[in-house]
Design an enzyme around this catalytic site. Structure first.
Site, PDB file in Angstrom:
ATOM      1  N   ASP A 122     -26.854 -29.432   6.555  1.00  0.00           N
ATOM      2  CA  ASP A 122     -25.682 -30.300   5.812  1.00  0.00           C
ATOM      3  C   ASP A 122     -25.154 -29.324   4.576  1.00  0.00           C
ATOM      4  OD1 ASP A 122     -26.271 -32.463   7.163  1.00  0.00           O
ATOM      5  OD2 ASP A 122     -27.915 -32.903   6.123  1.00  0.00           O
TER       6      ASP A 122
ATOM      7  N   HIS B 264     -30.223 -37.309   6.110  1.00  0.00           N
ATOM      8  CA  HIS B 264     -29.557 -36.309   7.168  1.00  0.00           C
ATOM      9  C   HIS B 264     -28.988 -37.190   8.290  1.00  0.00           C
ATOM     10  CE1 HIS B 264     -28.635 -32.868   9.681  1.00  0.00           C
ATOM     11  NE2 HIS B 264     -29.499 -33.313  10.599  1.00  0.00           N
TER      12      HIS B 264
HETATM   13  P1  NAI Z   1     -33.413 -29.077  23.236  1.00  0.00           P
HETATM   14  O1  NAI Z   1     -33.475 -30.152  24.177  1.00  0.00           O
HETATM   15  O2  NAI Z   1     -32.482 -27.943  23.672  1.00  0.00           O
HETATM   16  O3  NAI Z   1     -34.690 -28.298  23.228  1.00  0.00           O
HETATM   17  C1  NAI Z   1     -35.706 -29.223  22.643  1.00  0.00           C
HETATM   18  C2  NAI Z   1     -36.960 -28.636  23.264  1.00  0.00           C
HETATM   19  O4  NAI Z   1     -38.140 -29.477  22.852  1.00  0.00           O
HETATM   20  C3  NAI Z   1     -37.049 -28.464  24.596  1.00  0.00           C
HETATM   21  O5  NAI Z   1     -37.463 -27.091  25.079  1.00  0.00           O
HETATM   22  C4  NAI Z   1     -38.096 -29.381  25.274  1.00  0.00           C
HETATM   23  O6  NAI Z   1     -38.781 -28.786  26.196  1.00  0.00           O
HETATM   24  C5  NAI Z   1     -39.075 -29.236  23.926  1.00  0.00           C
HETATM   25  N1  NAI Z   1     -40.080 -30.314  23.677  1.00  0.00           N
HETATM   26  C6  NAI Z   1     -39.777 -31.727  24.278  1.00  0.00           C
HETATM   27  N2  NAI Z   1     -40.922 -32.216  23.988  1.00  0.00           N
HETATM   28  C7  NAI Z   1     -41.929 -31.577  23.493  1.00  0.00           C
HETATM   29  C8  NAI Z   1     -43.316 -31.732  23.157  1.00  0.00           C
HETATM   30  N3  NAI Z   1     -43.851 -32.878  23.346  1.00  0.00           N
HETATM   31  N4  NAI Z   1     -43.865 -30.578  22.885  1.00  0.00           N
HETATM   32  C9  NAI Z   1     -43.285 -29.400  22.660  1.00  0.00           C
HETATM   33  N5  NAI Z   1     -41.863 -29.094  22.984  1.00  0.00           N
HETATM   34  C10 NAI Z   1     -41.177 -30.254  23.474  1.00  0.00           C
HETATM   35  O7  NAI Z   1     -32.820 -29.718  21.987  1.00  0.00           O
HETATM   36  P2  NAI Z   1     -32.285 -29.065  20.677  1.00  0.00           P
HETATM   37  O8  NAI Z   1     -30.841 -28.738  20.821  1.00  0.00           O
HETATM   38  O9  NAI Z   1     -33.161 -27.592  20.427  1.00  0.00           O
HETATM   39  O10 NAI Z   1     -32.387 -30.156  19.431  1.00  0.00           O
HETATM   40  C11 NAI Z   1     -33.900 -30.451  19.145  1.00  0.00           C
HETATM   41  C12 NAI Z   1     -34.183 -31.326  18.090  1.00  0.00           C
HETATM   42  O11 NAI Z   1     -33.187 -31.048  16.983  1.00  0.00           O
HETATM   43  C13 NAI Z   1     -33.157 -32.742  18.532  1.00  0.00           C
HETATM   44  O12 NAI Z   1     -34.145 -33.844  18.079  1.00  0.00           O
HETATM   45  C14 NAI Z   1     -32.058 -32.618  17.482  1.00  0.00           C
HETATM   46  O13 NAI Z   1     -31.368 -33.884  17.504  1.00  0.00           O
HETATM   47  C15 NAI Z   1     -32.474 -32.121  16.459  1.00  0.00           C
HETATM   48  N6  NAI Z   1     -31.571 -31.349  15.575  1.00  0.00           N
HETATM   49  C16 NAI Z   1     -31.663 -31.421  14.232  1.00  0.00           C
HETATM   50  C17 NAI Z   1     -30.982 -30.865  13.455  1.00  0.00           C
HETATM   51  C18 NAI Z   1     -31.138 -30.821  11.923  1.00  0.00           C
HETATM   52  O14 NAI Z   1     -30.278 -30.634  11.053  1.00  0.00           O
HETATM   53  N7  NAI Z   1     -32.159 -31.296  11.445  1.00  0.00           N
HETATM   54  C19 NAI Z   1     -29.494 -30.316  13.833  1.00  0.00           C
HETATM   55  C20 NAI Z   1     -29.292 -30.126  15.273  1.00  0.00           C
HETATM   56  C21 NAI Z   1     -30.360 -30.850  15.948  1.00  0.00           C
END
Ligand code: NAI
Length: 337
Positions: free
Chosen positions: A155, A190
């Protein structure tokens, strides 16, 4: 000597974040855990020549926790981008059902294995997953209010970039977004209307229509990315940059025993804090706020001074929305096994 463990390291955020951490000379050990492909990512990164050790860990079966425990052993910082991202039409709260259990399970192991580590949550909805982490750690007797953060840095990145563009449009001024860092900051939560940009002296340069557009872009910038990616996830590269900005600062504080300025979504009520207005502190105990951060965690929280009337109004709106989202996280821990 700083060990950083990334949980969800093979994902869209996890991979570029791990790459950036691989290049950080303060990080002496990088542990990459994921339920898929973490070892592949670790081997790939291991070909980049640095002094750092890098290891990949993945569970051997659905119930195996030994690999997760090994990844967490002696960790100083645990970063959690594990979970599912948004698709078009979804809000961050739509992710709750899946990500709540993932965050709870991972934080549970962190609380058992490395109770003194800093816990940095990226998984959405941050407004609820951070309370989940706090309550889970409390249950284990491993909660330290100075060491649990929801990363809201994206943000702030958006605010710096979009404000510099808005200023250029209004008066042709070419302002490096880097010069806005720390001066214009985003507080609150957020998600959408819980995000409150605080512009300080920059506010007076913006006509109200430009301000309204800026506010909308900062609050709903995530939607722009989700829409543009058209079903292939949410912000990953900008988020990895944001996550790295926060974590590298934290690592710097640890490695060099520095006091640094940061902003994150924290539980502020058990921390030394100044200036938190009654409208916030009487209703909620979590807010994204600026603080001084040192080796032992948050040292001092300061609510920003001189909010405009508009910004004060936005804080009121954010509090209302946050109250429910925080409660959802707290209740999840107390009503699940
Ligand atoms: P993604 O789907 O590309 O990656 C997520 C990873 O987590 C995958 O590799 C998956 O295998 C792994 N995963 C799932 N369950 C797991 C577990 N129990 N233990 C270990 N690994 C596990 O998703 P992406 O794009 O990387 O996003 C991840 C998270 O970050 C989402 O919840 C998204 O909404 C959040 N996010 C947060 C932001 C922020 O500003 N805080 C900004 C953008 C995304």
């Amino acid at each position: 000597m700083v060990k950083v463990t990334v949980l969800g390291a093979a994902g869209g955020i996890g991979q570029p974040l791990s790459l950036l951490l691989r290049l950080n000379p303060h990080v002496t050990e990088l542990a990459l855990f994921d339920i898929v492909n973490s070892e592949g990512v670790a081997v790939d990164l291991s070909h980049i020549p640095t002094k750092q050790k890098v290891y990949g860990y993945g569970p051997k079966s659905k119930t195996d926790t030994t690999q997760l425990k090994a990844a967490l052993k002696d960790a100083d910082v645990v970063v959690i981008p594990a979970g599912v991202p948004r698709k078009p039409g979804m809000t961050r709260n739509d992710l709750f059902k899946i990500n709540a259990s993932i965050v709870k399970g991972l934080v549970h192991q962190a609380g058992l294995v490395c109770p003194n580590a800093f816990i940095c949550i990226i998984s959405n909805p941050v407004n609820s997953t951070v309370p989940i982490a706090v309550e889970e750690l409390k249950k284990l007797g491993a909660y330290n209010p100075a060491k649990v953060f929801g990363i809201t840095t994206l943000d702030n990145l958006r605010l710096e970039e979009f404000l510099s563009l808005a200023l250029k449009r209004v008066n042709g001024a070419s302002i490096d977004p880097a010069d806005l860092r720390g001066d214009a900051i985003s507080i609150g939560g957020h998600s959408g209307s819980t995000i409150v940009p605080v512009l300080n002296s920059w506010a007076s340069s913006l006509p109200s229509s430009v301000y309204d557009t800026l506010l909308h872009r900062v609050q709903y910038g995530g939607d722009e990315v989700v829409k543009a990616k058209n079903g292939r996830g949410s912000a990953t590269l900008s988020m990895a940059t944001a996550g790295y900005r926060f974590v590298s600062h934290l690592v710097e504080a640890l490695a060099d025993d520095l006091i640094v300025d940061e902003v994150a979504f924290i539980k502020f009520d058990e921390l030394p804090a100044k200036g938190i207005p009654n409208i916030v502190s009487s209703q909620i105990s979590y807010f994204s706020l600026p603080f001084k951060l040192g080796r032992s965690g948050v040292k001092f929280v300061q609510f920003p001074k001189n909010l405009s009337d508009k910004e004060t109004k936005l804080v009121g709106i954010a509090v209302k929305q946050l109250r429910g989202e925080i409660d959802t996280g707290v209740e999840f821990v107390h009503h699940s096994k």
